[in-house]
Motif scaffolding. Structure first.
Motif, short mmCIF file in Angstrom:
data_model
loop_
_atom_site.label_atom_id
_atom_site.label_comp_id
_atom_site.label_asym_id
_atom_site.label_seq_id
_atom_site.Cartn_x
_atom_site.Cartn_y
_atom_site.Cartn_z
N VAL A 125 -7.52 56.19 2.59
CA VAL A 125 -7.51 57.58 3.06
C VAL A 125 -8.74 58.27 2.51
O VAL A 125 -8.93 58.34 1.29
N ASP A 126 -9.61 58.73 3.40
CA ASP A 126 -10.82 59.45 2.99
C ASP A 126 -11.65 58.64 2.00
O ASP A 126 -12.17 59.18 1.01
N GLY A 127 -11.74 57.34 2.25
CA GLY A 127 -12.58 56.49 1.41
C GLY A 127 -11.93 56.01 0.13
O GLY A 127 -12.51 55.20 -0.60
N GLN A 128 -10.72 56.46 -0.15
CA GLN A 128 -9.99 56.02 -1.35
C GLN A 128 -8.88 55.08 -0.93
O GLN A 128 -8.06 55.40 -0.07
N THR A 129 -8.84 53.88 -1.54
CA THR A 129 -7.85 52.86 -1.17
C THR A 129 -6.83 52.67 -2.28
O THR A 129 -7.19 52.56 -3.46
N SER A 130 -5.57 52.60 -1.90
CA SER A 130 -4.50 52.32 -2.86
C SER A 130 -3.65 51.19 -2.32
O SER A 130 -3.63 50.91 -1.12
N ALA A 131 -2.93 50.52 -3.21
CA ALA A 131 -2.09 49.38 -2.85
C ALA A 131 -0.62 49.79 -2.88
O ALA A 131 -0.16 50.40 -3.86
N VAL A 132 0.09 49.44 -1.82
CA VAL A 132 1.51 49.75 -1.73
C VAL A 132 2.29 48.44 -1.78
O VAL A 132 2.17 47.60 -0.88
N PRO A 133 3.06 48.20 -2.84
CA PRO A 133 3.79 46.93 -2.97
C PRO A 133 4.78 46.72 -1.83
O PRO A 133 5.34 47.68 -1.28
N VAL A 134 5.01 45.47 -1.49
CA VAL A 134 6.01 45.11 -0.48
C VAL A 134 6.98 44.10 -1.10
O VAL A 134 6.63 43.39 -2.05
N ASP A 135 8.19 44.05 -0.57
CA ASP A 135 9.16 43.08 -1.04
C ASP A 135 8.86 41.72 -0.42
O ASP A 135 8.48 41.62 0.75
N ARG A 136 9.03 40.67 -1.19
CA ARG A 136 8.76 39.32 -0.71
C ARG A 136 9.95 38.80 0.10
O ARG A 136 11.10 39.01 -0.26
N VAL A 137 9.66 38.14 1.22
CA VAL A 137 10.69 37.51 2.05
C VAL A 137 10.53 36.00 1.92
O VAL A 137 9.51 35.44 2.31
N ASP A 138 11.53 35.34 1.35
CA ASP A 138 11.42 33.90 1.09
C ASP A 138 11.90 33.05 2.27
O ASP A 138 11.56 31.87 2.36
N ASP A 139 12.69 33.63 3.16
CA ASP A 139 13.27 32.85 4.25
C ASP A 139 12.65 33.24 5.60
O ASP A 139 13.35 33.56 6.55
N VAL A 140 11.31 33.23 5.66
CA VAL A 140 10.61 33.61 6.89
C VAL A 140 10.88 32.58 7.97
O VAL A 140 10.64 31.39 7.79
N LEU A 141 11.37 33.06 9.12
CA LEU A 141 11.62 32.17 10.26
C LEU A 141 10.47 32.24 11.25
O LEU A 141 9.98 31.22 11.74
N ASP A 142 10.02 33.46 11.56
CA ASP A 142 9.00 33.66 12.59
C ASP A 142 8.35 35.01 12.35
O ASP A 142 9.05 36.02 12.26
N SER A 143 7.03 35.05 12.24
CA SER A 143 6.33 36.31 11.99
C SER A 143 6.01 37.08 13.26
O SER A 143 5.41 38.16 13.20
N THR A 144 6.44 36.58 14.42
CA THR A 144 6.18 37.27 15.68
C THR A 144 6.75 38.68 15.64
O THR A 144 7.93 38.88 15.36
N GLY A 145 5.92 39.67 15.92
CA GLY A 145 6.37 41.06 15.99
C GLY A 145 6.47 41.78 14.67
O GLY A 145 6.77 42.97 14.64
N ALA A 146 6.19 41.09 13.55
CA ALA A 146 6.32 41.75 12.24
C ALA A 146 5.31 42.87 12.10
O ALA A 146 5.63 43.96 11.61
N GLY A 147 4.08 42.63 12.54
CA GLY A 147 3.08 43.68 12.48
C GLY A 147 3.41 44.86 13.37
O GLY A 147 3.14 46.02 13.03
N ASP A 148 4.01 44.59 14.52
CA ASP A 148 4.43 45.66 15.43
C ASP A 148 5.57 46.46 14.82
O ASP A 148 5.61 47.69 14.92
N ALA A 149 6.51 45.77 14.17
CA ALA A 149 7.60 46.47 13.49
C ALA A 149 7.05 47.33 12.36
O ALA A 149 7.52 48.46 12.14
N PHE A 150 6.04 46.82 11.65
CA PHE A 150 5.40 47.62 10.60
C PHE A 150 4.83 48.91 11.19
O PHE A 150 5.04 50.00 10.64
N ALA A 151 4.09 48.79 12.29
CA ALA A 151 3.50 49.97 12.92
C ALA A 151 4.58 50.97 13.31
O ALA A 151 4.44 52.19 13.10
N ALA A 152 5.68 50.47 13.88
CA ALA A 152 6.78 51.35 14.28
C ALA A 152 7.36 52.09 13.08
O ALA A 152 7.57 53.31 13.12
#
Length: 278
Positions: A218-245
């Protein structure tokens, strides 16, 4: 109203299809699902915020079925019809990563968009795929400009390394200048490719990195936002779209970029545990 402009296609998901032996049978689990980045975002957002999808499908049984399924997910669907509905073969490996064989069909032929279809838009989301062909690029750009002039916020998803490379740095910079997105989404590889093409989005720049923290600039300043780990990933299809939503819905509710990124990562987790998109 969240308005998403882009692709509605059929996804043929092949689980266990990433390592194929040529010239013989290759057992796998195969599922036919609704797909298309824009349709995925609209469907994932619809239970949380009024959502409309705008795109083009063929005037064929597959197109009619996909429109019906998207409408059943509480999305207000506005489509042009003509040509042949697009399809994508998605080969999913053992850790959920995808290789896609893409035929966008009618989606690539989106024409000028009825201004009435943009009525009530408070946010317009645009996957980069919509800019890959000259005709649809003009239609999407004009629609985004019209909505922004009426007060809507605009977001762009860089969507695909292949599309980034096909467009090239000059065209990508021109697209950013034309639509002036408030938020740009990318995964780590897309962000790296954009940087290699000398493309540096302004505004809020959100970089998804799988199980690693999301980077929010944001305005040239970058920060990191932690995410929870998913150990049982079946298919990453649509995950980025769900993130955007998830991000957009949170932002429309008044959340800041970091809080919105966290909301996006939570919704993306649910997409990782099922075949196909939400």
């Amino acid at each position: 109203m969240l308005v998403v402009i882009g692709d509605l296609v059929a996804d043929l998901i092949v689980l266990g299809g990433a390592a194929l032996e040529r010239g013989t049978d290759n057992p796998a689990e195969v599922r036919l699902t609704r797909g298309g980045s824009a349709a995925n975002v609209a469907a994932a957002a619809a239970p949380r915020h009024p959502s409309r999808f705008i795109g083009r499908v063929g005037d064929d049984p597959l197109g009619h079925a996909l429109v019906g399924e998207l409408a059943a997910a509480a999305v207000d669907v506005k489509v042009q019809r003509g040509g042949r509905t697009g399809s994508i073969v998605v080969l999913v490996d053992a850790v959920g990563e995808r290789t896609m064989i893409t035929d966008r069909g009618a989606a690539a032929e989106l024409g000028s968009i009825d201004p009435g279809w943009l009525a009530g838009a408070d946010w317009v989301h645009l996957p980069l795929y919509g800019f890959a062909s000259t005709g649809s690029r003009r239609a999407v750009t004009d629609a985004a400009a019209r909505a922004a002039a009426d007060g809507a916020r605009v977001s762009l998803d860089l969507s695909s390394v292949a599309t980034l490379r096909e467009l090239g740095g000059a065209d990508l910079r021109r697209i950013l200048a034309e639509i002036c997105p408030d938020v740009v989404f990318a995964n780590e590889e897309e962000a790296r490719t954009a940087s290699e093409l000398d493309v540096a989005p302004e505004g809020v720049y959100v970089i998804k990195r799988g199980p690693e923290p999301v980077l929010v600039g944001v305005d040239g300043q970058t920060s990191a936002v932690p995410v929870d780990r998913v150990d049982d990933v079946l298919d990453s299809t649509g995950a980025g779209d769900a993130f955007a939503a998830g991000f957009i819905v949170a932002a429309l509710g008044g959340a800041g970029p970091r809080e919105s990124a966290r909301a996006g990562s939570v919704l993306a987790m649910s997409a990782l545990r099922r075949p196909g998109a939400l």
